[in-house]
Scaffold this active site. Structure first.
Site, PDB file in Angstrom:
ATOM      1  N   SER A  22       0.833  -1.211   0.000  1.00 53.80           N
ATOM      2  CA  SER A  22       0.000   0.000   0.000  1.00 53.80           C
ATOM      3  C   SER A  22       0.859   1.249   0.000  1.00 53.80           C
ATOM      4  O   SER A  22       1.688   1.438   0.904  1.00 53.80           O
ATOM      5  CB  SER A  22      -0.860   0.054   1.269  1.00 53.80           C
ATOM      6  OG  SER A  22      -1.960  -0.773   1.145  1.00 53.80           O
ATOM      7  N   HIS A  53      -3.245   1.143  -4.455  1.00 55.68           N
ATOM      8  CA  HIS A  53      -2.800  -0.006  -5.258  1.00 55.68           C
ATOM      9  C   HIS A  53      -3.235   0.206  -6.709  1.00 55.68           C
ATOM     10  O   HIS A  53      -4.428   0.187  -7.001  1.00 55.68           O
ATOM     11  CB  HIS A  53      -3.431  -1.306  -4.744  1.00 55.68           C
ATOM     12  CG  HIS A  53      -2.855  -1.800  -3.450  1.00 55.68           C
ATOM     13  ND1 HIS A  53      -1.766  -2.629  -3.400  1.00 55.68           N
ATOM     14  CD2 HIS A  53      -3.203  -1.572  -2.175  1.00 55.68           C
ATOM     15  CE1 HIS A  53      -1.478  -2.899  -2.136  1.00 55.68           C
ATOM     16  NE2 HIS A  53      -2.333  -2.266  -1.365  1.00 55.68           N
ATOM     17  N   HIS A  75      -5.676  -9.074  -1.879  1.00 59.78           N
ATOM     18  CA  HIS A  75      -5.769  -9.386  -0.447  1.00 59.78           C
ATOM     19  C   HIS A  75      -6.926 -10.354  -0.191  1.00 59.78           C
ATOM     20  O   HIS A  75      -7.959 -10.295  -0.862  1.00 59.78           O
ATOM     21  CB  HIS A  75      -6.053  -8.114   0.365  1.00 59.78           C
ATOM     22  CG  HIS A  75      -5.058  -7.009   0.179  1.00 59.78           C
ATOM     23  ND1 HIS A  75      -5.153  -6.086  -0.834  1.00 59.78           N
ATOM     24  CD2 HIS A  75      -3.964  -6.677   0.901  1.00 59.78           C
ATOM     25  CE1 HIS A  75      -4.145  -5.226  -0.738  1.00 59.78           C
ATOM     26  NE2 HIS A  75      -3.406  -5.557   0.304  1.00 59.78           N
ATOM     27  N   TYR A  77      -8.881 -10.061   2.279  1.00 59.67           N
ATOM     28  CA  TYR A  77     -10.027  -9.289   2.771  1.00 59.67           C
ATOM     29  C   TYR A  77     -10.864  -8.693   1.643  1.00 59.67           C
ATOM     30  O   TYR A  77     -11.980  -8.240   1.861  1.00 59.67           O
ATOM     31  CB  TYR A  77      -9.596  -8.197   3.764  1.00 59.67           C
ATOM     32  CG  TYR A  77      -8.736  -7.084   3.189  1.00 59.67           C
ATOM     33  CD1 TYR A  77      -9.267  -6.139   2.322  1.00 59.67           C
ATOM     34  CD2 TYR A  77      -7.398  -6.971   3.530  1.00 59.67           C
ATOM     35  CE1 TYR A  77      -8.492  -5.123   1.795  1.00 59.67           C
ATOM     36  CE2 TYR A  77      -6.611  -5.954   3.021  1.00 59.67           C
ATOM     37  CZ  TYR A  77      -7.169  -5.036   2.152  1.00 59.67           C
ATOM     38  OH  TYR A  77      -6.393  -4.037   1.629  1.00 59.67           O
ATOM     39  N   GLU A  78     -10.329  -8.717   0.415  1.00 57.09           N
ATOM     40  CA  GLU A  78     -11.136  -8.264  -0.721  1.00 57.09           C
ATOM     41  C   GLU A  78     -12.122  -9.353  -1.163  1.00 57.09           C
ATOM     42  O   GLU A  78     -12.906  -9.141  -2.081  1.00 57.09           O
ATOM     43  CB  GLU A  78     -10.231  -7.889  -1.894  1.00 57.09           C
ATOM     44  CG  GLU A  78      -9.385  -6.658  -1.636  1.00 57.09           C
ATOM     45  CD  GLU A  78      -8.376  -6.417  -2.748  1.00 57.09           C
ATOM     46  OE1 GLU A  78      -8.687  -5.693  -3.695  1.00 57.09           O
ATOM     47  OE2 GLU A  78      -7.249  -6.969  -2.661  1.00 57.09           O
ATOM     48  N   ALA A 105       2.621  -2.430   4.083  1.00 54.72           N
ATOM     49  CA  ALA A 105       2.398  -1.437   5.128  1.00 54.72           C
ATOM     50  C   ALA A 105       1.962  -2.211   6.365  1.00 54.72           C
ATOM     51  O   ALA A 105       1.188  -3.171   6.248  1.00 54.72           O
ATOM     52  CB  ALA A 105       1.309  -0.461   4.702  1.00 54.72           C
ATOM     53  N   MET A 202      -2.088  -7.158   6.747  1.00 52.29           N
ATOM     54  CA  MET A 202      -3.157  -7.972   6.170  1.00 52.29           C
ATOM     55  C   MET A 202      -2.759  -8.588   4.829  1.00 52.29           C
ATOM     56  O   MET A 202      -3.607  -8.799   3.964  1.00 52.29           O
ATOM     57  CB  MET A 202      -4.412  -7.103   5.972  1.00 52.29           C
ATOM     58  CG  MET A 202      -4.869  -6.369   7.217  1.00 52.29           C
ATOM     59  SD  MET A 202      -6.186  -5.208   6.807  1.00 52.29           S
ATOM     60  CE  MET A 202      -6.315  -4.275   8.341  1.00 52.29           C
ATOM     61  N   SER A 203      -1.473  -8.851   4.662  1.00 54.75           N
ATOM     62  CA  SER A 203      -1.038  -9.352   3.346  1.00 54.75           C
ATOM     63  C   SER A 203       0.189 -10.230   3.518  1.00 54.75           C
ATOM     64  O   SER A 203       0.443 -10.762   4.595  1.00 54.75           O
ATOM     65  CB  SER A 203      -0.702  -8.165   2.439  1.00 54.75           C
ATOM     66  OG  SER A 203       0.430  -7.475   2.929  1.00 54.75           O
ATOM     67  N   ASN A 226       1.974   3.078  11.098  1.00 56.31           N
ATOM     68  CA  ASN A 226       1.222   3.564  12.282  1.00 56.31           C
ATOM     69  C   ASN A 226       1.616   2.700  13.471  1.00 56.31           C
ATOM     70  O   ASN A 226       2.127   1.588  13.298  1.00 56.31           O
ATOM     71  CB  ASN A 226      -0.286   3.442  12.026  1.00 56.31           C
ATOM     72  CG  ASN A 226      -0.688   2.026  11.654  1.00 56.31           C
ATOM     73  OD1 ASN A 226      -0.548   1.614  10.489  1.00 56.31           O
ATOM     74  ND2 ASN A 226      -1.142   1.265  12.619  1.00 56.31           N
ATOM     75  N   HIS A 238      -6.925   4.207   6.903  1.00 61.48           N
ATOM     76  CA  HIS A 238      -6.106   3.916   5.721  1.00 61.48           C
ATOM     77  C   HIS A 238      -5.418   5.191   5.206  1.00 61.48           C
ATOM     78  O   HIS A 238      -4.322   5.117   4.648  1.00 61.48           O
ATOM     79  CB  HIS A 238      -6.991   3.280   4.638  1.00 61.48           C
ATOM     80  CG  HIS A 238      -6.219   2.717   3.478  1.00 61.48           C
ATOM     81  ND1 HIS A 238      -5.226   1.766   3.635  1.00 61.48           N
ATOM     82  CD2 HIS A 238      -6.284   2.959   2.145  1.00 61.48           C
ATOM     83  CE1 HIS A 238      -4.718   1.462   2.445  1.00 61.48           C
ATOM     84  NE2 HIS A 238      -5.340   2.167   1.520  1.00 61.48           N
TER      85      HIS A 238
HETATM   86  N1  HPA Z   1      -2.937  -3.361  11.252  1.00 60.40           N
HETATM   87  C1  HPA Z   1      -3.138  -4.153  10.196  1.00 60.40           C
HETATM   88  N2  HPA Z   1      -2.752  -3.831   8.967  1.00 60.40           N
HETATM   89  C2  HPA Z   1      -2.130  -2.645   8.799  1.00 60.40           C
HETATM   90  C3  HPA Z   1      -1.887  -1.778   9.872  1.00 60.40           C
HETATM   91  C4  HPA Z   1      -2.319  -2.157  11.176  1.00 60.40           C
HETATM   92  O1  HPA Z   1      -2.144  -1.437  12.176  1.00 60.40           O
HETATM   93  N3  HPA Z   1      -1.256  -0.692   9.356  1.00 60.40           N
HETATM   94  C5  HPA Z   1      -1.117  -0.915   8.020  1.00 60.40           C
HETATM   95  N4  HPA Z   1      -1.647  -2.099   7.677  1.00 60.40           N
END
Ligand code: HPA
Length: 267
Positions: A22, A53, A75, A77-78, A105, A202-203, A226, A238
């Site tokens: 990302s 993306h 992903h 989650y998609e 990310a 998440m990837s 983050n 996001h």
């Molecule tokens: N959690 C899950 N996926 C992420 C995060 C997070 O804090 N930051 C970027 N992708």
């Protein structure tokens, strides 16, 4: 599918595949003599649905290496099944890539990690509870791949050296891959910390599993975008993830360039 790619990418024969997380897709713009194919031009290939993306393959030369970049991954989650999440790796392997540099990310769990840091992925924990290998065994793939060294020691050493050369601090740690798309709860983050995770995302995990089943050597880098949920009191979104990658994208490009350089020049 691979024939369409080969044709549209002008006979691309990459040595290394790059998966750009990302907001980290910009490095594809630095690829020279680039051939590009958007996902929508590949029959039966899903669209990229996530902001940050682009959704295309780019093949060309970067620091004297022939690379293929996946600008926008698939992903779970998609709604993609795990096999689909690993499919781009299978395609890039079929085109010739025997190394994979995967990026993502991630939220920082280890307290010393701050947004904008890069973390070399030493190992991962698959908390998606799914495997891209489930289903009939594929000819080119190991049925029961060994995962005792998912991230190649030599490529990891090169990444550390590249970071040193480029003057970019590089942390190191364990990535926990969760299904998402909701961010974690503070209790989940405390659990992940106890499980030994340093960062969460998440990837990546399905792609690395496929790569290992194919015998590819893998290096991985997380961009800490983050602080993980509940550790800073700041709600996650996001947009913040993309703001951080935007801020550090030049450093990421410098790191990848130095890494590719080390593949060519260092023993
Ligand atoms: N959690 C899950 N996926 C992420 C995060 C997070 O804090 N930051 C970027 N992708």
């Amino acid at each position: 599918m691979v024939e369409v790619l080969r044709q549209r990418l002008n006979g691309c024969e990459p040595t290394i595949a790059l998966i750009l997380g990302s907001g980290l897709g910009d490095i594809a713009e630095a690829i020279e003599d680039a051939s590009v194919i958007p996902f929508e031009d590949i029959p039966a290939f899903p669209r990229a649905t996530v902001r940050g993306h682009a959704g295309r393959f780019v093949c060309g030369t970067l620091n004297a290496s022939t690379v293929i970049a996946l600008q926008g991954r698939l992903h779970l989650y998609e709604g993609h099944n795990p096999e689909m999440a690993g499919m781009p790796v299978r395609l890039m392997h079929e085109l010739g890539a025997r190394m994979l540099l995967v990026s993502n990310a991630a939220g920082g769990i280890r307290r010393t990690l701050v947004p904008g840091d890069f973390m070399l992925i030493r190992d991962h924990i698959n908390l998606m509870w799914r495997s891209p290998l489930a289903g009939p065994a594929k000819d080119a793939e190991s049925r029961f791949p060994d995962m005792s060294e998912p991230y190649d020691l030599d490529l990891s050493r090169r990444m550390r050296l590249a970071a040193l050369k480029a003057g970019i601090p590089l942390a190191e740690g364990v990535y926990a891959g969760l299904l998402g798309p909701a961010y974690e709860t503070p209790a989940e983050v405390r659990m992940l910390e106890r499980l030994g995770a340093d960062a969460v995302g998440m990837s990546t995990v399905p792609e690395v599993i496929v790569a290992r089943a194919l015998g590819m050597r893998v290096a991985g880098v997380s961009c800490i975008t983050n602080v993980a949920a509940g550790m800073s009191g700041i709600p996650l979104n996001h947009a913040e993830v993309l703001e951080t990658t935007e801020r550090v994208r030049h450093r990421f490009i410098a790191l990848v360039r130095a890494f590719l350089g080390s593949l060519k020049s260092d023993p």
